[in-house]
Design a protein around this motif. Structure first.
Motif, mmCIF file in Angstrom:
data_model
loop_
_atom_site.group_PDB
_atom_site.id
_atom_site.type_symbol
_atom_site.label_atom_id
_atom_site.label_comp_id
_atom_site.label_asym_id
_atom_site.label_seq_id
_atom_site.Cartn_x
_atom_site.Cartn_y
_atom_site.Cartn_z
ATOM 1 N N LYS C 283 0.804 -1.226 0.000
ATOM 2 C CA LYS C 283 0.000 0.000 0.000
ATOM 3 C C LYS C 283 0.842 1.284 0.000
ATOM 4 O O LYS C 283 0.320 2.356 -0.279
ATOM 5 C CB LYS C 283 -1.006 -0.002 1.147
ATOM 6 N N HIS C 284 2.133 1.172 0.297
ATOM 7 C CA HIS C 284 2.979 2.373 0.292
ATOM 8 C C HIS C 284 3.879 2.459 -0.945
ATOM 9 O O HIS C 284 4.707 3.359 -1.061
ATOM 10 C CB HIS C 284 3.853 2.404 1.543
ATOM 11 N N MET C 285 3.681 1.504 -1.848
ATOM 12 C CA MET C 285 4.558 1.364 -3.012
ATOM 13 C C MET C 285 4.706 2.659 -3.811
ATOM 14 O O MET C 285 5.800 3.038 -4.218
ATOM 15 C CB MET C 285 3.942 0.292 -3.887
ATOM 16 N N ARG C 286 3.590 3.323 -4.026
ATOM 17 C CA ARG C 286 3.587 4.529 -4.861
ATOM 18 C C ARG C 286 4.264 5.714 -4.195
ATOM 19 O O ARG C 286 4.484 6.737 -4.833
ATOM 20 C CB ARG C 286 2.149 4.917 -5.188
ATOM 21 N N LYS C 287 4.502 5.599 -2.909
ATOM 22 C CA LYS C 287 5.092 6.736 -2.187
ATOM 23 C C LYS C 287 6.581 6.539 -1.950
ATOM 24 O O LYS C 287 7.234 7.353 -1.313
ATOM 25 C CB LYS C 287 4.389 6.909 -0.829
ATOM 26 N N MET C 288 7.121 5.433 -2.447
ATOM 27 C CA MET C 288 8.535 5.169 -2.213
ATOM 28 C C MET C 288 9.403 6.225 -2.867
ATOM 29 O O MET C 288 9.089 6.694 -3.953
ATOM 30 C CB MET C 288 8.912 3.809 -2.815
ATOM 31 N N PRO C 289 10.511 6.585 -2.219
ATOM 32 C CA PRO C 289 11.473 7.476 -2.859
ATOM 33 C C PRO C 289 12.382 6.677 -3.791
ATOM 34 O O PRO C 289 12.439 5.449 -3.701
ATOM 35 C CB PRO C 289 12.268 8.018 -1.676
ATOM 36 N N GLY C 290 13.077 7.377 -4.663
ATOM 37 C CA GLY C 290 14.151 6.743 -5.430
ATOM 38 C C GLY C 290 13.693 6.016 -6.671
ATOM 39 O O GLY C 290 12.519 5.972 -7.011
ATOM 40 N N ARG C 291 14.682 5.433 -7.347
ATOM 41 C CA ARG C 291 14.406 4.737 -8.598
ATOM 42 C C ARG C 291 13.867 3.342 -8.349
ATOM 43 O O ARG C 291 14.216 2.700 -7.364
ATOM 44 C CB ARG C 291 15.697 4.615 -9.401
ATOM 45 N N ILE C 292 13.062 2.880 -9.311
ATOM 46 C CA ILE C 292 12.489 1.543 -9.218
ATOM 47 C C ILE C 292 12.471 0.924 -10.615
ATOM 48 O O ILE C 292 12.057 1.576 -11.579
ATOM 49 C CB ILE C 292 11.061 1.618 -8.652
ATOM 50 N N ALA C 293 12.948 -0.312 -10.712
ATOM 51 C CA ALA C 293 12.902 -1.002 -12.006
ATOM 52 C C ALA C 293 11.673 -1.901 -12.039
ATOM 53 O O ALA C 293 11.277 -2.464 -11.020
ATOM 54 C CB ALA C 293 14.163 -1.834 -12.207
ATOM 55 N N GLY C 294 11.065 -2.010 -13.203
ATOM 56 C CA GLY C 294 9.904 -2.878 -13.359
ATOM 57 C C GLY C 294 10.034 -3.724 -14.617
ATOM 58 O O GLY C 294 10.753 -3.359 -15.559
ATOM 59 N N MET C 295 9.337 -4.856 -14.607
ATOM 60 C CA MET C 295 9.366 -5.733 -15.774
ATOM 61 C C MET C 295 8.302 -5.290 -16.766
ATOM 62 O O MET C 295 7.225 -4.858 -16.380
ATOM 63 C CB MET C 295 9.099 -7.177 -15.327
ATOM 64 N N THR C 296 8.607 -5.406 -18.060
ATOM 65 C CA THR C 296 7.624 -5.099 -19.085
ATOM 66 C C THR C 296 7.927 -5.932 -20.322
ATOM 67 O O THR C 296 8.666 -6.905 -20.239
ATOM 68 C CB THR C 296 7.594 -3.588 -19.391
ATOM 69 N N LYS C 297 7.355 -5.524 -21.471
ATOM 70 C CA LYS C 297 7.613 -6.231 -22.729
ATOM 71 C C LYS C 297 8.052 -5.241 -23.786
ATOM 72 O O LYS C 297 7.708 -4.066 -23.722
ATOM 73 C CB LYS C 297 6.317 -6.897 -23.199
ATOM 74 N N ASP C 298 8.802 -5.732 -24.777
ATOM 75 C CA ASP C 298 9.138 -4.845 -25.894
ATOM 76 C C ASP C 298 8.079 -5.021 -26.982
ATOM 77 O O ASP C 298 7.138 -5.805 -26.823
ATOM 78 C CB ASP C 298 10.575 -5.079 -26.385
#
Lengths: 129, 484, 444
Positions: C283-298
């Motif tokens: 529930k606090h994910m969106r408020k985290m500071p700093g960079r975050i990597a996520g998985m996606t598709k090309d």
């Protein structure tokens, strides 16, 4: 069905639809195109009060964040949880399913100060945004 | 694509070895009560050492890096990271020091820190430096806290920080983090502070102006003296975001221009490697009237010995645990000693020469943001005239990857539409610059003749263009075992 | 040494292309009054001379390899497998920039994604960022997150929190109207009664360091109960290696988990560069500071990674960003990623177990001596406090003559603990070294 002629608009591209003493708020089709794909919407909590022009919500695209201002003063009485679950609704259906929140209108005269659709179209054409 | 390390896991594989326990065995439960112990084990992967080496080596090969590729990233000063500096900073005598060792056992490290403070003071024309901040933005926060402490000591911390609309995003974020209200001052089309607009904003509640010089369009802020005068007259301070210090080395000094505080980025100007996003180091220098506010601990010289002073009276306090990013500072020290004063000046002059050369050769193909005067160490173009072909700056950036170059900084500064910001640095040869110029010219051609080629770029990278909208809408930030 | 490749011929050709006779003509924007004649710095030197110069400085240090160190207190000597250094010194990782162009940075991005996953597994949390500067600044950012999320102004912690972390929180919060409530520890632990008295509807968060600065393991259950009863967020600040045996922040019901990542394969380096790790519940994910990597598709449907949720960050949100952080400790996060991958499920337990057993062996040895006593008999992980009959600074000085760094005298941080010393033994200490340390202590 929505009727643009019956809705009111702001210079910050919110639309405002009045139902009794409650007003619904979203962003215009023009605005959603400018923002591009909306990836996140942050809505105010029920019961929060905003004065006209205060930041009440935030929408994010991949590369930008935009404030959504309260078109008139009032207290939040509804928030659209569908749009937080599926932010693409803002792009797909800006005037219906993509609404953000509804507020209880504090001062009806503030509604009259908002633009009509015709005024808004003119406003966009002149490029003053 | 490379599997995730978790997907390579096989129960029972080991990638580590430890000496056999040489103290008596004991039941852990007798030492740590069950209520305090872990119940579910951490789901770490189980791989062999060799698997692990292969995995990370293969991952490394998916990267473009400075050692393999030209990195024309504006504002980032991607210059060569000398190998000898890596070697020396990694010496056991530096790397295996505990931060609480007695001062007497760390004199070598303290000497390097002390001499680096002195050297940075001379290079920037300041009276003292702290080396503690871990990065540029951390330096900005430190700087803003010094500003607040200074004004508080005068009876009013003041409320506002003025920041040009062309500034790095860290500037307003740092000022806000320190509790200040951010006031934006307009820039003219050369990215210079609009003096008239500034005059209207400066009052007794302004604490400081954060300025970048050369500015983010790569131009020297000619009016810096007037700006400093305006601020100082109102009792406010002038802060330099030293991101672009590479253009000034040995040529001119921020301290002489009227700056009261400056932060520098050792990972830009002083050649320490960027590590794919850090660690950096963001030392902060101040003029005499602000020395007392620098964070603790301070290095002091006492009877030929160096010691750490933990409690100067007016300090802003601590901005991190322990002393600072020592490994990075040692690399920067090596760089400064290697080049010496003449070498530093040559570095700046060559960086300026290279940037102007790029601009001269590219301006027939890309519109410079400012064309009526030479730039400093970087130049900014606008890709807006490519929009008529349905091509955006992002597409140009992605296409450059196909030509084997990393992309310039794009969409910054915000005041230039479709910005392309190129910083060649002094360590790229003319041949590399020429190859980059050729690629940029070809891309400008392709934008007209085959725009789809650009819009679908890159074509040759390990993955094609990635879907950032999908990533942001359906967040997947970690691996989860299929059972979970 | 100068690393510029430009020959006179190159320079001439470049100047011709620009259309100016000399570089000096490019500097006209800089007012003459600010031009410098010479910098008061030494001349440049060759690589050979540099090596000699820096080696001479190095020789003035006495490292923990030469000495036997029993120091902990927030920075720990652990064995670092050779592979960690080999990976992070690869130029492709070392000399890459922040992965803004994702397609050309998949190695760094996948490594960040793996790092985030490993931190989540270790801490029992839902999401982690790509790193903060160090443990202390990560904790300060966690406090800021709690203040933003709750809209409350009271921050509660125990005097057993690392003193330098306390100082960093104070510094970071200088510009806010925040009430910092420090509760005096009770026999080395968070005082539960004191906490109950302070944790009210104004409380934004409670900070639980575990093990705490004194080395003791906190009673998380009681802290969790008092904290969440009043709707405050629980911030767990933990030693990552201890999580091989101790309750994870997730199991402690923490909302935010932070800590110093140095024990995960990062050299002591006199305090930095280190690694702040930062993880939260969903529930606090969106408020985290700093960079975050996520998985996606090309566009071809192939798996790939990008930096995501960037609209929280300073380069987009400017003064409204969740933090001002830009450059972080990427390479150190990679080191931790490699370290945790090598250790795996069993290794982290084994390292933690050896830490417990070696430090307890040391404790048992010292307890047999006269003139020393434990500050408290509370359970601990790999460090503990002894009370000395003599001035600890003198003991430390004498031990140094025998090649031993005995521990950290606490008088500097706690005036009422002038006779106390914090001592640590990790898996790097042999029985022989511990025996010798105890023997020398016994001579005092």
């Amino acid at each position: 069905m929505y009727d643009l002629e019956k809705m009111r608009f702001t210079k910050t591209h919110e639309w405002f639809r009045v139902e009794g003493n409650i007003g619904y708020v979203g962003i215009t089709d023009h605005a959603q195109k400018e923002i591009t794909d909306v990836v996140f919407v942050e809505l105010p909590n029920l019961g929060m009060e905003f004065s006209k022009g205060a930041e009440a919500a935030v929408v994010e695209s991949v590369k930008a964040a935009f404030s959504i201002y309260a078109p008139v003063s009032g207290k939040i009485v509804k928030a659209n949880s569908d749009v937080t679950k599926d932010p693409s609704l803002v792009n797909k259906s800006p005037y219906e399913e993509g609404w953000f929140y509804a507020l209880e209108i504090k001062d009806k005269s503030e509604v009259d100060s908002l633009m009509t659709y015709k005024d808004y179209e003119e406003f966009i054409k002149t490029g003053a945004h | 694509m490379e599997k995730l390390i978790f997907e390579m896991s096989s129960a029972g594989r080991k990638g580590y070895s430890l000496p056999k326990l040489d103290v008596p065995e004991a039941d852990l439960k007798s030492l740590i009560p069950p209520g305090l112990s872990r119940n579910t084990e951490a789901g770490l992967p189980e791989v062999s050492e060799f698997d692990c080496v292969r995995h990370f080596t293969r991952l490394s090969q998916l990267n473009y890096s400075l050692d393999t590729t030209f990195y024309p990233l504006g504002s980032c000063t991607m210059k060569y990271n000398p190998k000898i500096n890596e070697k020396l900073a990694g010496l056991e005598e530096f790397a295996a020091l505990h931060p609480y060792q007695p001062d007497s056992s760390i004199q070598g490290t303290l000497e390097i820190l002390y001499e680096t403070e002195q050297a940075l003071s001379k290079i920037c024309g300041m009276d003292g430096f702290t080396l503690q901040p871990a990065a540029g933005a951390h330096g900005e926060l430190t700087g803003m806290l010094i500003v607040r402490a200074y004004h508080t000591s005068k009876g009013n911390p003041r409320k506002k920080v003025i920041i040009p609309d062309s500034a790095h995003g860290t500037n307003p974020a740092s000022a806000a983090l320190c509790g200040y209200e951010v006031v934006t001052v307009r820039s003219d089309k050369a990215g210079r502070v609009d003096l008239e607009a500034l005059k209207a904003l400066v009052d007794e509640e302004v604490a400081v102006l954060m300025l970048t010089n050369p500015n983010t369009l790569g131009l020297f802020e000619k009016n810096v003296k007037e700006i400093a005068g305006l601020l100082h007259k109102a009792g406010a301070l002038l802060y330099l975001d030293g991101a672009n210090l590479n253009a000034l080395l040995g040529i001119t000094r921020p301290g002489d221009m009227g700056f009261d505080i400056v932060h520098v980025n050792l990972h830009k100007t002083f050649s320490t490697p960027h590590g794919g996003g850090g660690p950096g180091s963001g030392p902060v220098g101040v003029k005499g009237h602000l020395l007392d506010y620098l964070p603790v601990p301070r290095i002091r010289q006492k009877r030929n010995k160096l010691t750490l002073d933990y409690d100067p009276k007016k300090t802003i306090g601590r901005v991190r645990a322990f002393y600072g990013n020592i490994g990075i500072i040692i690399r920067a020290y090596c760089y400064i000693r290697s080049l010496g004063w003449a070498g530093l000046k040559d570095a700046a002059l060559d960086a300026i020469l290279s940037a102007n050369y790029l601009k001269a050769r590219l301006k027939a193909h890309y519109q410079p943001a400012v064309d009526d005067e030479p730039c400093m160490h970087e130049c900014v173009f606008s890709g807006k005239d490519k929009k008529e072909y349905g091509v955006r700056t992002l597409d140009i950036a992605k296409r450059l990857l196909d030509y084997g170059f990393y992309a310039p900084t794009v969409y910054f500064p915000l005041i230039v539409e479709e910005a392309i910001m190129v910083e060649p640095t002094e360590t790229e040869s003319k041949e590399t610059l020429d190859a980059f110029i050729e690629a940029m010219i070809k891309i400008a051609e392709e934008a007209k003749t085959d725009p789809a080629l650009l819009r679908e770029a890159p074509h040759t990278t390990p993955v094609r263009r990635l879907d950032e909208v999908l990533a942001a809408r359906e967040l997947n930030l970690r691996w989860k075992s299929s059972g979970a | 040494m100068n690393y510029s490749p430009h020959t006179q011929k190159d320079k001439k050709e470049m100047l011709d292309a620009i259309g100016v006779p000399s570089v000096e003509d490019l500097l006209k924007a800089i007012p003459q009054e600010f031009r410098l004649q010479k910098l008061d710095l030494p001349e440049g030197i060759s690589e050979l001379e540099l090596k000699a110069l820096v080696s001479e400085k190095a020789a003035k240090n006495r490292s923990t390899r030469e000495l036997t160190s029993f120091l902990g207190a927030g920075a720990y000597e652990h064995y670092i497998p050779e592979v960690v250094g080999t990976v992070i010194s690869r130029g492709e990782f070392l000399t890459a920039y922040t992965p803004y162009q994702a397609e050309a940075s998949q190695g760094t991005l996948q490594a960040i994604y793996e790092y985030q996953s490993l931190i989540c597994e270790l801490t029992g949390m839902d999401a982690a960022n790509a790193s903060m500067y160090d443990g202390a600044s990560a904790l300060a950012e966690a406090v800021l997150l709690a203040v933003r999320e709750t809209g409350r102004r009271r921050v509660i912690f125990s005097s057993s929190l690392h003193p330098e972390y306390k100082q960093v929180i104070r510094t970071y919060l200088e510009g806010y109207k925040i009430e910092l409530v420090e509760i005096a520890h009770r026999d080395g632990l968070f005082d539960e009664e004191g906490l109950k008295g302070q944790a009210n509807e104004d409380a934004a968060c409670v900070i639980m360091q575990n093990p705490n600065f004194f080395g003791f393991i906190e009673n998380a259950e009681a802290i969790d109960a008092a904290c969440h009863r009043c709707g405050a967020l629980l911030i767990a600040c933990v030693n990552p290696v201890s999580l091989g045996v101790l309750k994870s922040p997730g199991e402690c019901n923490a909302d935010i988990a932070v800590g110093e990542g140095q024990p995960l394969g990062i050299p002591l380096s006199y305090g930095g560069p280190y690694l702040g790790f930062f993880a939260v519940k969903e529930k606090h994910m969106r408020k985290m500071p700093g960079r975050i990597a996520g998985m996606t598709k090309d566009i071809e449907g192939k798996r790939g990674y990008v930096l995501t949720m960037q609209a929280r960050e300073q380069h987009i949100r400017r003064e409204k960003a969740t933090s001002n952080i830009c450059t972080n400790e990427g390479l150190m996060a990679l080191a931790a990623c490699v370290y945790l991958s090598l250790l795996g499920k069993e290794g982290i337990k084994e390292v933690a177990r050896q830490n417990v057993l070696k430090s307890h062996y040391l404790k048992d040895g010292i307890l047999k001596l006269s003139g020393y006593e434990l500050m408290s008999g509370r359970p601990f992980f790999n460090e503990f406090i002894i009370r000395c009959g003599k001035d600890p600074d003198r003991i430390i000085g004498d031990l140094l003559k025998h090649g031993i760094i005995g521990g950290l005298p606490l008088g500097r941080f706690y005036p009422n603990m002038k006779n106390c010393m914090l001592i640590c033994a990790t898996e790097t200490k042999t029985k022989e070294e511990i025996d010798r340390f105890v023997e020398l202590l016994g001579k005092h």
